[in-house]
Design a protein around this motif. Structure first.
Motif, PDB file in Angstrom:
ATOM      1  N   THR A 231       0.818  -1.212   0.000  1.00 35.69           N
ATOM      2  CA  THR A 231       0.000   0.000   0.000  1.00 35.69           C
ATOM      3  C   THR A 231       0.857   1.269   0.000  1.00 35.69           C
ATOM      4  N   SER A 232       2.158   1.133   0.152  1.00 38.81           N
ATOM      5  CA  SER A 232       3.004   2.335   0.181  1.00 38.81           C
ATOM      6  C   SER A 232       3.226   2.828  -1.247  1.00 38.81           C
ATOM      7  N   PRO A 233       3.528   4.135  -1.402  1.00 39.42           N
ATOM      8  CA  PRO A 233       3.736   4.652  -2.759  1.00 39.42           C
ATOM      9  C   PRO A 233       4.965   4.048  -3.413  1.00 39.42           C
ATOM     10  N   PRO A 254       5.400  -2.425  -5.534  1.00 42.27           N
ATOM     11  CA  PRO A 254       4.297  -2.532  -4.565  1.00 42.27           C
ATOM     12  C   PRO A 254       3.301  -3.632  -4.896  1.00 42.27           C
TER      13      PRO A 254
END
Lengths: 365, 484
Positions: A231-233, A254
């Motif tokens: 879920t991180s950029p 990701p």
């Protein structure tokens, strides 16, 4: 002495872990500059099997029922010496004589119905049937598990399905005689072995995350780490801290968190460790010797560094996911080149270069 | 010669020694007993100057360590988060993952298709305005997996379709001028999707233009973290929760803004604050939001307004219902526990759930149960078991265990579950999803990029079995959560 670190340029990601510290190779015309993946052509499946079809055994196994033979008395020719037929058979014979409809012999004798309501007949029944009669009176047999402790029923309200309804039985008999089931198709699936069914890196990180033998907690933390990663950029890679050659573009990471994790770990894994040989340098000074590490060892050291750095991070939240969140942040920092773990790796490599003269190799003959 | 301290002590006891003043004995017998030593004067004394206490070193500050060999404890020197920050992070609701792929084939729920049986077994997205309303009503829970996908979507399972038929039945009954109040308790195993079904019910009601009131967690009402006050003129005594009710009115306004803005009041309620004549319901609700002491009066007025003819049906939902089916954590003035049913909001819900009151324009009363966080409520558990048995196996209806403590008020409220003739009051039991439903879900996961696998029958059957025959939460955990 010249020590080179050979890093293959365009190997696929999986095989990156095979770099090694080697002496500069003597020129060999026969060997190839690059390893060529060689896979033999697929051969038709061949299994050793006997050429002669197995014969029926000449002896009777204990598990087989006895061969059907008439009782000795039946061989008598005198009618009155013959034993009485079965209840149903007798009834059928009587019916045949009287010309009425008798019981169907092929169905077997419904003994329960015959003795129903007949107390004296019930007493003479075998023990098994008496027990069965008793258990019929109250529905739930003693000691049976209630269905509430089993897995859920699919319908919500229906009986236990257990996934066996509409289950197609293996209809096709295996092509190779002697096999009970079809032979597995090759190559075998990666997760086919029970003890190696998970990704090796994930398994190793779980083992190192685990404290006090609480593996399930470690597994939950691992799942949370991977969830943070996905879920991180998209990370921005620092060109000064290059990742492994052949790494996928950062935009792919990701969506494949296990690859993200593997890449972060393999990128900062040191290629060797420094072994201190006591007193070898003379004057009580330890001699520092670089020792190459295997893939698993390199990963182990990298994971330990990352976990240490994560536990030194400031805690932002509370609750169960706090440590996992910090580990994930550290992994992202590694990929983006911000982590202090890179300094550790560079320090070891620098030291290794400076003490590489201490390596003593066996003399060549 | 006595030393000075002994002397002082015997002197201080002199006043208590009745033999010392024989003539006063009869009067001092009735005198209150006093302690021979008191600290109150010391406390009452004016502090003239601040006491010079040695100030303890701040955390992380270096001090001279006189204990040799002992290291100072290694404190975490980082700044502590502000009050409330940790909880905010824990309760944060993320409804979008920018990394996840947008699913092109994903259809949205719409007022037209939401009651259509053809959408059963498909994964349907929630439209944006509905997501905002549901978010305002706290229908999304932090433990649910919304944050993994591009935007919120949910499988329309068999039970969702059943709920849709109930909504349709209420609407049909309203059209025939015979309003129907349907009451359902959503039950099922752990992680079987009970709260998600509640959310889907709220979404469907929003789409059909119903008035939606959601109490997201009964525990927050019953665990005595908000202020409460006795309601004047109530018999038996009830208690209002003003701050909570004001907050609820805020959520109601966010969720049903369009209806409240366009609807004007028709009743002339006796309110403790001035209200312009013929004002909209939004003005009324805003008054209750701002002045929390009037919030309950505003809520009842709003309810009366909703009971007028021509108003939409009501969807009234309460999750984790077991927390109010017993004594709450509040105490009365007599230091006796207050029963959950004596809290006004809960009373409103339970009266409609039990069938004591009905909705004038029809609607659905939806109660959700929780398996992960539930107090012991034997009466509720029993009635749920009975109602489930009546649906599946009417010959073996469980009997009440006489050794369990019974809460008569809960029994009275849930009596209708035992009566098979009351079709409007029942449980909605969630089992596992079927394999086609599981396949639809897993295809959605794969299209979102969260499941890296070919979704074929073999994989579906494997995960379906691993998930305890299609338990939705376990299915999600087995296929997208990467939980080993």
């Amino acid at each position: 002495m010249n020590l080179d670190i050979i890093i293959p340029k365009c190997l696929p990601f999986q095989s990156i872990a095979f770099y090694s510290i080697t002496m500069p190779p003597r020129l060999n015309i026969l060997s190839l500059a690059r390893s060529i993946p060689y896979r033999p052509a697929p051969q038709p499946q061949w299994l050793p099997r006997p050429s002669i079809a197995p014969k029926a055994p000449q002896f009777r196994a204990y598990s087989d029922s006895k061969a059907p033979q008439p009782p000795a008395a039946d061989r008598s020719s005198r009618i009155d010496a013959k034993p009485l037929p079965h209840v149903s058979e007798e009834a059928a014979q009587m019916a045949e004589i009287t010309g009425s409809e008798g019981p169907d012999i092929s169905q077997g004798t419904p003994v329960d119905e015959v003795v129903k309501g007949d107390k004296s007949a019930q007493e003479k029944l075998p023990k098994v049937m008496q027990d069965a009669l008793k258990s019929n009176s109250n529905s739930a047999p003693k000691g049976s598990r209630s269905y509430s402790t089993m897995v859920t029923s699919a319908g919500g309200s229906g009986g236990p399905d257990m996934g066996m309804l509409n289950f197609p039985p293996s209809s096709s008999t295996p092509a190779i005689p002697g096999l009970k089931f079809d032979a597995p198709t090759l190559p075998l699936p990666k997760d086919g072995h029970l003890k190696h069914r998970y990704d090796p890196v994930v398994d190793q990180v779980i083992g190192l995350l685990m404290r006090h033998g609480k593996k399930s907690t470690a597994q939950r933390d691992m799942a949370l780490v991977l969830e943070h990663l996905r879920t991180s950029p998209i990370p921005t890679v620092n060109p000064a801290k290059p990742l492994l050659p052949g790494a996928p573009p950062p935009s792919h990471l990701p969506l494949n968190p296990i690859l993200y994790l593997t890449l972060a770990i393999d990128s900062v894994g040191p290629l060797f460790r420094i072994r201190s040989q006591k007193g070898a340098a003379g004057g009580g000074v330890a001699l520092q010797i670089p020792v190459p590490l295997g893939r698993r060892q390199r990963r182990r050291i990298a994971i330990q560094w990352i976990l240490k750095a994560a536990s030194n991070r400031a805690q932002t939240g509370s609750g169960k996911g706090s440590y996992a969140q910090r580990v994930a942040a550290e992994l992202i920092a590694v990929v983006e080149g911000r982590s202090g773990v890179w300094e550790k790796r560079n320090a070891i490599h620098k030291l290794g270069v400076s003490v590489r003269a201490n390596i003593v190799l066996p003399k060549k003959r | 010669m006595m030393n000075s301290s002994t002397c002082l002590r015997s002197f201080s006891k002199l006043s208590l020694d009745r033999t010392a003043h024989a003539s006063l004995t009869s009067r001092t017998l009735f005198a209150p007993q006093t302690a021979c030593f008191s600290t109150s004067t010391g406390y009452r004394a004016q502090v003239t100057s601040k006491a010079k206490k040695p100030v303890a070193p701040r955390r992380g500050e270096k001090t001279l360590n006189v204990k040799k060999g002992k290291k100072a404890p290694n404190y975490d020197m980082g700044k502590r988060p502000n009050p409330g920050e940790r909880k905010a992070q824990r309760k944060r609701i993320v409804l979008s993952n920018n990394n996840a792929l947008a699913v092109a084939s994903l259809q949205d729920l719409s007022p037209k298709n939401v009651l259509d049986p053809s959408i059963e077994g498909k994964v349907m997205g929630f439209p944006e305005e509905i997501v905002d309303a549901l978010r305002a009503e706290e229908a999304f829970k932090p433990s649910q997996g919304w944050g993994l996908f591009r935007r919120p979507a949910a499988l329309v399972r068999k039970e969702t379709a059943q709920l849709a038929t109930l909504i349709k039945a209420v609407e049909d009954a309203k059209a025939e001028k015979q309003p129907r109040t349907i009451r359902r308790l959503v039950t099922g195993d752990l992680m079987s999707g009970k709260s998600t079904l509640l959310l889907q019910g709220l979404a469907m009601a929003h789409l059909r233009g119903w008035f939606v009131i959601n109490l997201p967690n009964a525990q927050e009402i019953a665990f005595a973290r908000t202020d409460y006050a006795p309601l004047a003129g109530s018999d038996p005594l009830q208690y209002t929760q003003d701050t909570y009710t004001a907050d609820l009115l805020r959520q109601i306004l966010k969720g049903n803004r369009a209806f409240l803005e366009e609807t004007r009041m028709v009743t002339k309620p006796d309110l403790p604050f001035p209200l312009p004549a013929n004002s909209t319901l939004k003005v009324l609700v805003e008054q209750g939001m701002v002045n929390s002491e009037f919030s309950w009066a505003v809520f009842t007025t709003l309810w009366q307004e909703l009971s007028q003819p021509g108003r939409p049906p009501i969807m009234f939902a309460l999750d984790a219902i077991a927390h109010v089916m017993r004594n709450s954590d509040y105490l009365s003035a007599e230091v006796k526990p207050i029963h959950g049913f004596d809290l006004t909001l809960i009373r409103q819900f339970v009266d409609h759930l039990s069938g004591q009151k009905t909705l004038a324009n029809g609607g659905i009363i939806l109660g959700g149960t929780s398996q992960s966080n539930k107090p012991a409520t034997p009466a509720l558990d029993h009635f749920i078991k009975v109602a489930e048995a009546l649906q599946s196996d009417p010959d073996n209806v469980p009997k009440w265990n006489p050794y369990l403590g019974v809460d008569q008020r809960v029994v009275d409220a849930l009596q209708g579950l035992e009566d098979p003739k009351q079709k409007d009051f029942d449980v909605l039991r969630l089992g596992g999803v079927s394999k086609p439903e599981a396949k639809a879900m897993m295809e959605y996961y794969a299209h979102s990029g969260m499941l890296r696998h070919t979704v074929d029958d073999r994989l579906v059957a494997e995960k379906w079995s691993l998930a305890g025959m299609g338990n939705v939460g376990e299915l999600e955990r087995a296929s997208v959560r990467l939980r080993l």
